[in-house]
Design an enzyme around this catalytic site. Structure first.
Site, mmCIF file in Angstrom:
data_model
loop_
_atom_site.group_PDB
_atom_site.id
_atom_site.type_symbol
_atom_site.label_atom_id
_atom_site.label_comp_id
_atom_site.label_asym_id
_atom_site.label_seq_id
_atom_site.Cartn_x
_atom_site.Cartn_y
_atom_site.Cartn_z
ATOM 1 N N GLU A 97 17.965 11.836 -19.608
ATOM 2 C CA GLU A 97 17.608 13.267 -19.600
ATOM 3 C C GLU A 97 18.849 14.136 -19.796
ATOM 4 O O GLU A 97 18.777 15.210 -20.395
ATOM 5 C CB GLU A 97 16.855 13.597 -18.296
ATOM 6 C CG GLU A 97 15.458 12.987 -18.330
ATOM 7 C CD GLU A 97 14.889 12.604 -16.979
ATOM 8 O OE1 GLU A 97 15.358 13.092 -15.941
ATOM 9 O OE2 GLU A 97 13.940 11.786 -16.976
ATOM 10 N N SER A 211 9.725 3.504 -15.011
ATOM 11 C CA SER A 211 8.389 3.283 -14.438
ATOM 12 C C SER A 211 8.309 2.077 -13.515
ATOM 13 O O SER A 211 7.254 1.446 -13.415
ATOM 14 C CB SER A 211 7.339 3.197 -15.560
ATOM 15 O OG SER A 211 7.292 4.422 -16.272
#
Ligand code: PEP
Length: 248
Positions: A97, A211
């Site tokens: 990010e 995840s």
């Protein structure tokens, strides 16, 4: 060789005093193996607060980003000296990010990594390929390029933990399979061996991120080169404890 199991929690830009207190109290109260290192990384605003709440000795606090300068006219940046001043000795660097939204390139991430390490802050160094790069079959080229930039700057890797985080798996619910993660981790370790020597490669922890959750963490249990996890979304939830205990 035995590498201590490591679980990082990246809260990203989430949390409040109330929710962070709940998360830390859950960790303080949990039964956690002695042989695990946990580093939770709240937003910078809550670092000192989070650190003041932690009582569990296996749990430490880390930043999500630091800069290449300790102080000065750098509005909005985070200082490793200031982290240390509040008793925080870890930081994430190179998260996808940061690379994507804040345009951090390999060179800047390498410089930040060197500066943090030189000033006594340990680094969770994130690397990983995008979906397009995976489809193009260049995953290893990408992670090797990301690592090469840091290898050019950093000679002592003792306080570096690598987090292999395929960008397509972050926050999507589509984790890599344990088998695929193991293959890449093994290639990363082989690459480290060619660049930094076998001993450094054997000692360096390589985490999987993307995840990971309470349901899938145990599937990585027998994977020799997966030394833990960097966890985003699930680190805010009770299942974080299941991930921490997934090696037991
Ligand atoms: C992360 O932010 O590093 C991450 C792995 O996120 P998530 O677990 O939510 O995919």
């Amino acid at each position: 060789m035995a590498r201590t199991f490591f679980v990082g929690g990246n809260f990203k830009l989430n949390g409040s005093k109330k929710s962070i207190k709940e998360i830390v109290e859950r960790l303080n109260d949990a039964s956690i193996s002695e042989n695990v290192e946990v580093v939770i990384c709240p937003p910078a605003t809550y670092l000192d607060y989070t650190n003041s709440l932690v009582t569990k000795k296996q749990v430490k606090v880390g930043g999500q980003n630091t800069y290449t300068k300790a102080s000065g006219a750098y509005t909005g940046e985070n200082s490793v000296e200031q982290l240390k001043d509040i008793g925080v000795n870890w930081t994430i660097l190179g998260h996808s990010e940061r690379r994507t939204y804040f345009h951090e390139d390999d060179k800047l991430i390498a410089e930040k990594t060197k500066f943090a390490l030189d000033n006594g802050v340990s680094v969770i160094l994130c690397i990983g390929e995008t979906l397009d790069e995976k489809k193009a079959g260049i995953t290893l080229d990408v992670v090797q390029k990301q690592l090469n930039a840091v290898i050019a700057e950093v000679k002592d890797w003792t306080n570096v933990v690598i987090a292999y985080e395929p960008v397509w798996a972050i926050g999507t619910g589509l984790a890599a399979t344990a088998e695929d993660a193991q293959d890449i981790h093994k290639s990363i370790r082989d690459f480290l061996a060619t660049k930094l020597g076998k001993e450094v490669a054997e000692k360096t922890r390589i985490l999987y991120g993307g995840s990971a959750n309470g349901a899938n963490a145990h599937t990585f249990k027998d994977k020799a080169d997966v030394d833990g996890f960097l966890v985003g979304g699930a680190s805010l939830k009770p299942e974080f404890v299941d991930i921490i205990n997934s090696r037991n």
